[in-house]
Every structure is written in structure tokens, then in C-alpha cells.
Motif scaffolding. Structure first.
Motif, PDB file in Angstrom:
ATOM      1  N   SER A 162       6.213   8.289   5.798  1.00  0.00           N
ATOM      2  CA  SER A 162       6.574   6.880   5.772  1.00  0.00           C
ATOM      3  C   SER A 162       7.226   6.535   7.100  1.00  0.00           C
ATOM      4  N   GLU A 174      -0.910   2.943   2.251  1.00  0.00           N
ATOM      5  CA  GLU A 174      -0.041   2.001   1.537  1.00  0.00           C
ATOM      6  C   GLU A 174      -0.507   1.755   0.100  1.00  0.00           C
ATOM      7  N   ASN A 190       2.030   2.895  -2.236  1.00  0.00           N
ATOM      8  CA  ASN A 190       3.138   1.960  -2.459  1.00  0.00           C
ATOM      9  C   ASN A 190       2.738   0.870  -3.445  1.00  0.00           C
ATOM     10  N   ASP A 219       7.589   2.377   3.153  1.00  0.00           N
ATOM     11  CA  ASP A 219       6.191   2.088   3.484  1.00  0.00           C
ATOM     12  C   ASP A 219       5.489   3.328   4.028  1.00  0.00           C
TER      13      ASP A 219
END
Length: 131
Positions: free
Chosen positions: A64, A91, A94, A40
Motif C-alpha cells: 500500500s 485497489e 480495497n 490504498d
């Protein structure tokens, strides 16, 4: 583990991807494999617009919950745009590494440079070798 590796992009051994616009400009991001390995993301530092970068030069940073990682410019050129959304929403990388999670755009000093990068098949082999 299988990660998403679009066939229309070029890749580096450092896990950046390049989308060649065909007009001497490219968009750069990190691969699905890279974001998956990092976990993350909580912070992104991008290069300044107007900065000249050389291929292999560290020019951005992603952090992260696990680690911080330099992002290297895949090619020589000038930064023309950065993804300002990432400042408030790192994020996004991601969630959508090849779309909304792009990092920066470059105007290339030589438009043929992307030819020297890995294609999707070569990149998949690299990831498999790394295990």
C-alpha cells in the motif's frame, strides 16, 4: 471501528479469509479489516499456479502507500488459480475484499483443515482485542 466480517467465511489471526467451497478447494483473500489498516493498495504479488504452500507460509505480498505486508497461506495445499485482475487493479481489494478482491485459490491437502480456522465471531473478537 466496525468492519465487514461475513459469517460464512473462516479467518486467520493474520487477517486472511477463507471461503470453503466444500469440494476440497478454498478461495483466499485478506479481510476488510486488513485492507482498511493497510490503506490504498498499489501492488499485489501472487503465488504461482501449481505452487505447493504450507499453512503459515508467506506466499503473496500486498503493498500500500503505507507499507508492504506478507500474505500467509492459511492452509496446506496447491495454488490452482490466482486473481490476475489484481496485477492491473490492486485497489480491487480495497473496493471488494470478499468478492472481486480475492487473491488465490487452493486445492487442500486435507479437506478438514478449514475446521481449525477462526469463525466470524472469533475473528471479530480478535480484531476488537487488537484495538
Amino acid at each position: 471501528m466496525t468492519t465487514n466480517t461475513p459469517d460464512d467465511l473462516k479467518y486467520t489471526k493474520e487477517h486472511e479469509w477463507v471461503r470453503d467451497k466444500g469440494d476440497g478447494t478454498v478461495t483466499v483473500g485478506i479481510t476488510d479489516h486488513a485492507q482498511d489498516e493497510l490503506g490504498d493498495l498499489v501492488f499485489v504479488e501472487l503465488p504461482e499456479v501449481g505452487r505447493r504452500v504450507a499453512a503459515g507460509e508467506a506466499c503473496a505480498l500486498v503493498e500500500s502507500v503505507k507499507a508492504a505486508s506478507d500474505i500467509y497461506s492459511p492452509l496446506d495445499g496447491e495454488v490452482t488459480e490466482v486473481n490476475t485482475v489484481l496485477g492491473d487493479a490492486p485497489e480491487t481489494i480495497n473496493d471488494d475484499p470478499y468478492g472481486a478482491g480475492w487473491l488465490f485459490k487452493l486445492r487442500l491437502s486435507d479437506a478438514s483443515q478449514p475446521d481449525g480456522l477462526l469463525n466470524a465471531t472469533e475473528y471479530r473478537s480478535l480484531v476488537e482485542e487488537e484495538g
